[in-house]
Scaffold this active site. Structure first.
Site, PDB file in Angstrom:
ATOM      1  N   HIS A 147       0.853  -1.204   0.000  1.00  0.00           N
ATOM      2  CA  HIS A 147       0.000   0.000   0.000  1.00  0.00           C
ATOM      3  C   HIS A 147       0.881   1.244   0.000  1.00  0.00           C
ATOM      4  O   HIS A 147       1.943   1.259   0.633  1.00  0.00           O
ATOM      5  CB  HIS A 147      -0.915   0.008   1.227  1.00  0.00           C
ATOM      6  CG  HIS A 147      -1.963  -1.055   1.209  1.00  0.00           C
ATOM      7  ND1 HIS A 147      -3.304  -0.797   1.391  1.00  0.00           N
ATOM      8  CD2 HIS A 147      -1.868  -2.394   1.022  1.00  0.00           C
ATOM      9  CE1 HIS A 147      -3.978  -1.931   1.326  1.00  0.00           C
ATOM     10  NE2 HIS A 147      -3.132  -2.915   1.111  1.00  0.00           N
ATOM     11  N   HIS A 200      -3.355  -5.220   8.208  1.00  0.00           N
ATOM     12  CA  HIS A 200      -2.242  -4.261   8.088  1.00  0.00           C
ATOM     13  C   HIS A 200      -2.128  -3.519   9.417  1.00  0.00           C
ATOM     14  O   HIS A 200      -2.210  -2.296   9.472  1.00  0.00           O
ATOM     15  CB  HIS A 200      -2.466  -3.312   6.906  1.00  0.00           C
ATOM     16  CG  HIS A 200      -2.325  -3.996   5.582  1.00  0.00           C
ATOM     17  ND1 HIS A 200      -1.151  -3.998   4.871  1.00  0.00           N
ATOM     18  CD2 HIS A 200      -3.201  -4.740   4.859  1.00  0.00           C
ATOM     19  CE1 HIS A 200      -1.310  -4.697   3.746  1.00  0.00           C
ATOM     20  NE2 HIS A 200      -2.550  -5.153   3.722  1.00  0.00           N
ATOM     21  N   HIS A 221      -6.138 -11.356   5.774  1.00  0.00           N
ATOM     22  CA  HIS A 221      -4.955 -12.190   5.495  1.00  0.00           C
ATOM     23  C   HIS A 221      -4.106 -12.426   6.747  1.00  0.00           C
ATOM     24  O   HIS A 221      -3.017 -11.888   6.905  1.00  0.00           O
ATOM     25  CB  HIS A 221      -4.148 -11.731   4.277  1.00  0.00           C
ATOM     26  CG  HIS A 221      -3.790 -10.267   4.165  1.00  0.00           C
ATOM     27  ND1 HIS A 221      -3.168  -9.590   5.166  1.00  0.00           N
ATOM     28  CD2 HIS A 221      -3.950  -9.397   3.142  1.00  0.00           C
ATOM     29  CE1 HIS A 221      -2.948  -8.347   4.773  1.00  0.00           C
ATOM     30  NE2 HIS A 221      -3.429  -8.197   3.550  1.00  0.00           N
ATOM     31  N   ARG A 232       4.606 -14.135  25.029  1.00  0.00           N
ATOM     32  CA  ARG A 232       4.165 -13.051  25.909  1.00  0.00           C
ATOM     33  C   ARG A 232       3.589 -11.878  25.129  1.00  0.00           C
ATOM     34  O   ARG A 232       3.215 -10.878  25.724  1.00  0.00           O
ATOM     35  CB  ARG A 232       5.329 -12.580  26.787  1.00  0.00           C
ATOM     36  CG  ARG A 232       5.664 -13.564  27.907  1.00  0.00           C
ATOM     37  CD  ARG A 232       6.675 -12.961  28.877  1.00  0.00           C
ATOM     38  NE  ARG A 232       7.966 -12.703  28.234  1.00  0.00           N
ATOM     39  CZ  ARG A 232       8.918 -13.630  28.069  1.00  0.00           C
ATOM     40  NH1 ARG A 232       8.717 -14.858  28.480  1.00  0.00           N
ATOM     41  NH2 ARG A 232      10.054 -13.316  27.491  1.00  0.00           N
ATOM     42  N   HIS A 256       2.577 -16.876   0.645  1.00  0.00           N
ATOM     43  CA  HIS A 256       2.278 -15.895   1.694  1.00  0.00           C
ATOM     44  C   HIS A 256       2.333 -16.501   3.099  1.00  0.00           C
ATOM     45  O   HIS A 256       2.697 -15.822   4.054  1.00  0.00           O
ATOM     46  CB  HIS A 256       0.886 -15.276   1.484  1.00  0.00           C
ATOM     47  CG  HIS A 256       0.858 -14.177   0.478  1.00  0.00           C
ATOM     48  ND1 HIS A 256       0.953 -14.410  -0.870  1.00  0.00           N
ATOM     49  CD2 HIS A 256       0.752 -12.828   0.624  1.00  0.00           C
ATOM     50  CE1 HIS A 256       0.898 -13.247  -1.512  1.00  0.00           C
ATOM     51  NE2 HIS A 256       0.781 -12.281  -0.631  1.00  0.00           N
ATOM     52  N   ASP A 279      -6.608 -12.702  -2.697  1.00  0.00           N
ATOM     53  CA  ASP A 279      -5.800 -11.468  -2.795  1.00  0.00           C
ATOM     54  C   ASP A 279      -5.314 -11.316  -4.240  1.00  0.00           C
ATOM     55  O   ASP A 279      -4.215 -10.817  -4.489  1.00  0.00           O
ATOM     56  CB  ASP A 279      -4.615 -11.523  -1.810  1.00  0.00           C
ATOM     57  CG  ASP A 279      -4.031 -10.144  -1.513  1.00  0.00           C
ATOM     58  OD1 ASP A 279      -4.747  -9.136  -1.688  1.00  0.00           O
ATOM     59  OD2 ASP A 279      -2.853 -10.066  -1.116  1.00  0.00           O
TER      60      ASP A 279
END
Ligand code: ZN
Length: 391
Positions: A147, A200, A221, A232, A256, A279
């Site tokens: 992006h 994202h 995704h 943790r 991916h 995608d």
């Protein structure tokens, strides 16, 4: 005999039928008036039903529903945010078994977003376009992937009005980073009937809990464009795996997400919690091997789409291949892979009574697959499109 069972009663006979949840051996799917009448054993097909016998070994299943498809057939939605662009993308995926999809706009200008929303209001319900997926621009600047960082932004008050246009655009979805939007923002979208997914993002477990309380139901995704799970620091991945109310998209192209991570996700969430997505980019269903994505050149090599610095630029993946990869690369049971490609995304969109399962009254969206899981034919509302020669 008609190959397009639109009005009169037809029986699609297959060696195996998957109804969205379970398999039936030697069964027929009854179709009339664009809808499914039921699944019956071959011996119980009504005498007035016109038979369409599928090739030996064929598997008949609900048509695939893809929640994230940027392009196909040489078309990229960001370059063609029009009703024609959306419909062309949906049509280009039909030969891969996809009968319903959300054409997806990645982070772009507000002007282009407004065009895409207006386009979706017109295109929804046609050619399998179910809604629009806006992926961005309200994402985490540290997790942009391909992006454009300069277009990633924080929401302003006017953006609520802009996004509320999605309420009249079928079953639409917004992917955002929960930690990058003000409290109440997710609620203002979900209360208007818009689905919201985290993606994202570097959301913490607390960020995710707040967003879920505001109606967030999806994760975009899973594993990609988010920090990894740590003991943790469970983060967005841990929150997703542990929260049964969340449905996560998963790109199963063998690139991916490692097949072991795919199997781990299915073990944690089951097929009801995962939606296979493509995608997909314009290269799918076309001869295109290179294209411009928001000013960057994306090149296809060995099945991988990358920009100059090696960042993945979407996937060269179709839904039938995603199902095949889940089953053969990741070892996911075929029924789970098929469910994650149909009933689960239908449930995510609130469409489970109409789509995603071969139940009486549902729209007759189906896919026929060969024993090697290649698409033989796809039906949208009972109208067949054969990938190869008719049986
Ligand atoms: Zn993305």
């Amino acid at each position: 005999m008609s190959r397009n069972p639109q009005s009169s009663l037809h029986a699609l006979l297959a060696d195996r039928v998957f109804d969205g949840e379970r398999f039936h051996e030697g069964a027929a799917v009854l179709v009339a008036d664009r809808r499914i009448r039921g699944v019956v054993p071959v011996g119980e097909v009504p005498p007035d039903a016109a038979p369409v016998r599928l090739p030996a070994g064929a598997l008949l299943a609900p048509g695939f529903i893809d929640l994230q498809v940027n392009g196909g057939g040489g078309v990229l939605l960001n370059d063609a945010p029009t009703p024609e662009g959306m419909r062309a993308i949906a049509r280009s995926h039909r030969r891969f078994g996809t009968t319903g999809c959300l054409p997806t706009l990645i982070t772009d200008t507000r002007t282009t977003i407004a065009r895409a929303i207006a386009a979706a209001q017109t295109a929804c319900g046609r050619d399998g376009v179910l809604g629009l997926h806006l992926e961005g621009p309200f994402i985490n600047p540290a997790r942009t992937g391909v992006h454009r960082p300069d277009l990633v932004t924080r929401p302003e008050e006017a953006d609520i009005d802009l996004l509320h246009g999605l309420a009249a655009a079928g079953h639409s979805l917004v992917t955002l980073a929960p930690e990058c939007v003000p409290a109440g923002f997710v609620r203002r979208l979900t209360s208007a009937g818009i689905r919201v997914a985290a993606g994202h993002s570097e959301a913490t477990v607390a960020d995710m809990a707040h967003a879920v309380a505001e109606g967030l139901t999806g994760v975009t995704h899973l594993f990609n464009a988010m920090p990894p799970l740590a003991g943790r620091a469970p983060g967005i991945v841990g929150a997703t795996l542990a929260e049964p109310r969340l449905i996560a998209g998963l790109i199963v192209d063998g690139i991916h997400v490692d097949p072991v991570s795919v199997r781990a996700a299915f073990a944690a969430k089951g097929a009801a919690g995962l939606a296979l997505v493509t995608d997909a980019m314009p290269t799918v269903g076309s001869e295109v091997t290179s294209f411009a994505l928001m000013g960057r050149r994306v090149t296809l090599a060995q099945g991988r789409l990358t920009v100059e610095d090696g960042t993945l630029g979407g996937a060269h993946l179709d839904m039938a291949s995603a199902v095949r990869n889940a089953a053969t690369l990741a070892g996911v049971p075929l029924g789970d892979a098929l469910r994650a490609a149909s009933l689960t995304p239908a449930c995510f969109l609130g469409l489970e009574h109409e789509r995603g399962a071969l139940r009486a009254g549902a729209i007759a969206d189906l896919v026929a697959l060969s024993p090697s899981l290649e698409v033989i034919a796809t039906w949208i509302a009972g109208v067949a499109e054969w990938a190869g020669r008719e049986p």
